[in-house]
Design a protein around this motif. Sequence first.
Motif, PDB file in Angstrom:
ATOM      1  N   ASN A 136      69.212   8.404 -13.511  1.00 39.31           N
ATOM      2  CA  ASN A 136      70.608   8.443 -13.114  1.00 39.31           C
ATOM      3  C   ASN A 136      71.404   9.354 -14.027  1.00 39.31           C
ATOM      4  O   ASN A 136      70.998   9.631 -15.146  1.00 39.31           O
ATOM      5  CB  ASN A 136      71.227   7.036 -13.168  1.00 39.31           C
ATOM      6  N   GLY A 137      72.571   9.783 -13.576  1.00 38.73           N
ATOM      7  CA  GLY A 137      73.440  10.593 -14.409  1.00 38.73           C
ATOM      8  C   GLY A 137      73.395  12.040 -14.008  1.00 38.73           C
ATOM      9  O   GLY A 137      72.595  12.468 -13.187  1.00 38.73           O
ATOM     10  N   LEU A 138      74.280  12.828 -14.615  1.00 38.26           N
ATOM     11  CA  LEU A 138      74.360  14.243 -14.302  1.00 38.26           C
ATOM     12  C   LEU A 138      73.218  14.999 -14.948  1.00 38.26           C
ATOM     13  O   LEU A 138      72.659  14.577 -15.947  1.00 38.26           O
ATOM     14  CB  LEU A 138      75.706  14.795 -14.792  1.00 38.26           C
ATOM     15  N   GLY A 139      72.886  16.144 -14.387  1.00 38.30           N
ATOM     16  CA  GLY A 139      71.902  17.000 -15.039  1.00 38.30           C
ATOM     17  C   GLY A 139      70.520  16.891 -14.460  1.00 38.30           C
ATOM     18  O   GLY A 139      69.627  17.587 -14.894  1.00 38.30           O
ATOM     19  N   GLY A 140      70.311  15.981 -13.448  1.00 35.08           N
ATOM     20  CA  GLY A 140      68.998  15.919 -12.819  1.00 35.08           C
ATOM     21  C   GLY A 140      67.944  15.341 -13.740  1.00 35.08           C
ATOM     22  O   GLY A 140      68.015  14.198 -14.158  1.00 35.08           O
ATOM     23  N   GLN A 141      66.927  16.140 -14.050  1.00 36.85           N
ATOM     24  CA  GLN A 141      65.784  15.665 -14.819  1.00 36.85           C
ATOM     25  C   GLN A 141      66.199  15.232 -16.214  1.00 36.85           C
ATOM     26  O   GLN A 141      67.009  15.890 -16.868  1.00 36.85           O
ATOM     27  CB  GLN A 141      64.741  16.773 -14.918  1.00 36.85           C
ATOM     28  N   PRO A 142      65.653  14.099 -16.699  1.00 36.84           N
ATOM     29  CA  PRO A 142      66.024  13.624 -18.037  1.00 36.84           C
ATOM     30  C   PRO A 142      65.532  14.585 -19.107  1.00 36.84           C
ATOM     31  O   PRO A 142      64.587  15.335 -18.887  1.00 36.84           O
ATOM     32  CB  PRO A 142      65.318  12.264 -18.136  1.00 36.84           C
ATOM     33  N   PRO A 143      66.160  14.560 -20.269  1.00 35.19           N
ATOM     34  CA  PRO A 143      65.738  15.453 -21.341  1.00 35.19           C
ATOM     35  C   PRO A 143      64.348  15.092 -21.847  1.00 35.19           C
ATOM     36  O   PRO A 143      63.868  13.976 -21.657  1.00 35.19           O
ATOM     37  CB  PRO A 143      66.799  15.243 -22.427  1.00 35.19           C
ATOM     38  N   SER A 144      63.740  16.048 -22.510  1.00 31.23           N
ATOM     39  CA  SER A 144      62.368  15.858 -22.988  1.00 31.23           C
ATOM     40  C   SER A 144      62.242  14.658 -23.912  1.00 31.23           C
ATOM     41  O   SER A 144      61.263  13.912 -23.843  1.00 31.23           O
ATOM     42  CB  SER A 144      61.900  17.132 -23.711  1.00 31.23           C
ATOM     43  N   PHE A 145      63.233  14.424 -24.762  1.00 22.78           N
ATOM     44  CA  PHE A 145      63.088  13.329 -25.734  1.00 22.78           C
ATOM     45  C   PHE A 145      63.056  11.972 -25.030  1.00 22.78           C
ATOM     46  O   PHE A 145      62.391  11.039 -25.490  1.00 22.78           O
ATOM     47  CB  PHE A 145      64.187  13.396 -26.803  1.00 22.78           C
ATOM     48  N   ALA A 146      63.774  11.826 -23.889  1.00 22.17           N
ATOM     49  CA  ALA A 146      63.752  10.562 -23.156  1.00 22.17           C
ATOM     50  C   ALA A 146      62.377  10.322 -22.534  1.00 22.17           C
ATOM     51  O   ALA A 146      61.857   9.198 -22.537  1.00 22.17           O
ATOM     52  CB  ALA A 146      64.833  10.556 -22.083  1.00 22.17           C
ATOM     53  N   GLU A 147      61.761  11.381 -21.995  1.00 22.21           N
ATOM     54  CA  GLU A 147      60.416  11.251 -21.438  1.00 22.21           C
ATOM     55  C   GLU A 147      59.392  10.950 -22.532  1.00 22.21           C
ATOM     56  O   GLU A 147      58.479  10.148 -22.345  1.00 22.21           O
ATOM     57  CB  GLU A 147      60.049  12.527 -20.686  1.00 22.21           C
ATOM     58  N   ARG A 148      59.550  11.610 -23.682  1.00 24.54           N
ATOM     59  CA  ARG A 148      58.648  11.340 -24.813  1.00 24.54           C
ATOM     60  C   ARG A 148      58.793   9.895 -25.285  1.00 24.54           C
ATOM     61  O   ARG A 148      57.810   9.243 -25.641  1.00 24.54           O
ATOM     62  CB  ARG A 148      58.947  12.300 -25.964  1.00 24.54           C
ATOM     63  N   ALA A 149      60.027   9.390 -25.299  1.00 16.97           N
ATOM     64  CA  ALA A 149      60.260   8.005 -25.712  1.00 16.97           C
ATOM     65  C   ALA A 149      59.562   7.034 -24.767  1.00 16.97           C
ATOM     66  O   ALA A 149      58.944   6.048 -25.198  1.00 16.97           O
ATOM     67  CB  ALA A 149      61.760   7.724 -25.754  1.00 16.97           C
ATOM     68  N   ASP A 150      59.635   7.317 -23.453  1.00 21.10           N
ATOM     69  CA  ASP A 150      58.992   6.457 -22.461  1.00 21.10           C
ATOM     70  C   ASP A 150      57.477   6.469 -22.617  1.00 21.10           C
ATOM     71  O   ASP A 150      56.821   5.419 -22.567  1.00 21.10           O
ATOM     72  CB  ASP A 150      59.388   6.928 -21.061  1.00 21.10           C
ATOM     73  N   ILE A 151      56.896   7.656 -22.837  1.00 19.92           N
ATOM     74  CA  ILE A 151      55.445   7.754 -23.023  1.00 19.92           C
ATOM     75  C   ILE A 151      55.016   7.044 -24.304  1.00 19.92           C
ATOM     76  O   ILE A 151      54.006   6.336 -24.334  1.00 19.92           O
ATOM     77  CB  ILE A 151      55.013   9.230 -23.042  1.00 19.92           C
ATOM     78  N   ALA A 152      55.799   7.221 -25.382  1.00 22.38           N
ATOM     79  CA  ALA A 152      55.464   6.554 -26.645  1.00 22.38           C
ATOM     80  C   ALA A 152      55.497   5.041 -26.473  1.00 22.38           C
ATOM     81  O   ALA A 152      54.656   4.323 -27.037  1.00 22.38           O
ATOM     82  CB  ALA A 152      56.437   6.995 -27.741  1.00 22.38           C
ATOM     83  N   TYR A 153      56.449   4.540 -25.684  1.00 20.23           N
ATOM     84  CA  TYR A 153      56.487   3.103 -25.406  1.00 20.23           C
ATOM     85  C   TYR A 153      55.208   2.666 -24.701  1.00 20.23           C
ATOM     86  O   TYR A 153      54.567   1.679 -25.071  1.00 20.23           O
ATOM     87  CB  TYR A 153      57.705   2.758 -24.551  1.00 20.23           C
ATOM     88  N   ALA A 154      54.828   3.418 -23.658  1.00 20.78           N
ATOM     89  CA  ALA A 154      53.636   3.068 -22.880  1.00 20.78           C
ATOM     90  C   ALA A 154      52.370   3.110 -23.727  1.00 20.78           C
ATOM     91  O   ALA A 154      51.443   2.334 -23.508  1.00 20.78           O
ATOM     92  CB  ALA A 154      53.499   4.016 -21.687  1.00 20.78           C
ATOM     93  N   VAL A 155      52.328   4.006 -24.712  1.00 25.04           N
ATOM     94  CA  VAL A 155      51.129   4.174 -25.524  1.00 25.04           C
ATOM     95  C   VAL A 155      50.995   3.083 -26.582  1.00 25.04           C
ATOM     96  O   VAL A 155      49.928   2.485 -26.743  1.00 25.04           O
ATOM     97  CB  VAL A 155      51.126   5.557 -26.207  1.00 25.04           C
ATOM     98  N   TYR A 156      52.075   2.805 -27.295  1.00 24.79           N
ATOM     99  CA  TYR A 156      51.943   1.976 -28.500  1.00 24.79           C
ATOM    100  C   TYR A 156      52.257   0.496 -28.311  1.00 24.79           C
ATOM    101  O   TYR A 156      51.739  -0.334 -29.068  1.00 24.79           O
ATOM    102  CB  TYR A 156      52.816   2.548 -29.619  1.00 24.79           C
TER     103      TYR A 156
END
Length: 288
Positions: A136-156
């Motif tokens: 959600n929100g302006l700008g379309g695709q989320p920034p790289s750091f938000a995607e990295r945060a999500d992946i780090a959550y899934a991994v650890y």
Amino acid sequence: MNNDHDSSLPEGLDLRALSAFVDGELPPMERAAIEAQLAQQPQAAARVAAWRAQKAALQALCGAPQRNEHNEHQEHNERSGSVGRSDAGEPAFIVVRRPTPWWQRVGLAACWLAAGAGLALALGPLAPRLTGGAWNGLGGQPPSFAERADIAYAVYTPERRHPVEVAASEEEHLINWLSKRLNRPLSVPSLQEYGYSLVGGRLLPGEAGPAAQFMYENTSGARLTLYITGISRDETAFRLFRDGNRRTFYWVNDRMGYALSGPIAEGKLRSIAIEVCSALGGKPESWQ
């Protein structure tokens, strides 16, 4: 010459054995023996944890199916040349397969990872329409750091023995270490009023430098993570990123990107994110 042995590992363990252990390719007795060795050898246990994290990251990125005990047992029988039987109980076939070397598996995974990154880049502008509004929100695709945060959550967060590098019992050392690496004074917000206690934290690679991840856990074992990294732009936006049942509220303040991730209800996670932002010097009132 035997190149399988790594001199950095303790005596009695080698890369091939540990790789097979991580992939679930060992028979029960050998697996139990390695588990006993790992309990006495922290260096080797840390390496196994790192490999498992890499494997989980590739599964999260590529959507690899999870293996179950039946499949692992069947694959083990096939690799060991076991005899298949028909419904009548008579031998029907013999399967003999040469196990794929670990270096070939790693190479194939790297190829899939590169292909996935290229596909994400090509489809980035179409992502909001393809996902039905996964963020959600302006700008379309989320920034790289938000995607990295999500992946780090899934991994650890699934890790039980090695979820963090530095435990909460060494909180002062953890904060000083990560502050030095990120070149920015950091603090760890308390989430006790929401029922979450600090587990610890770790250093991670960010988009343009190091990143920090702090992990929290409640009494039922549910976990939240706070991801912090430096970024090149500054804004005050507050947005939501979803991936499956995981949600990440992320924001930017004073050229630092923050992301709070977890599988809890959206409203509760938002309330915690507002509290965390305020505790870290942000201005959540601008989100209302």
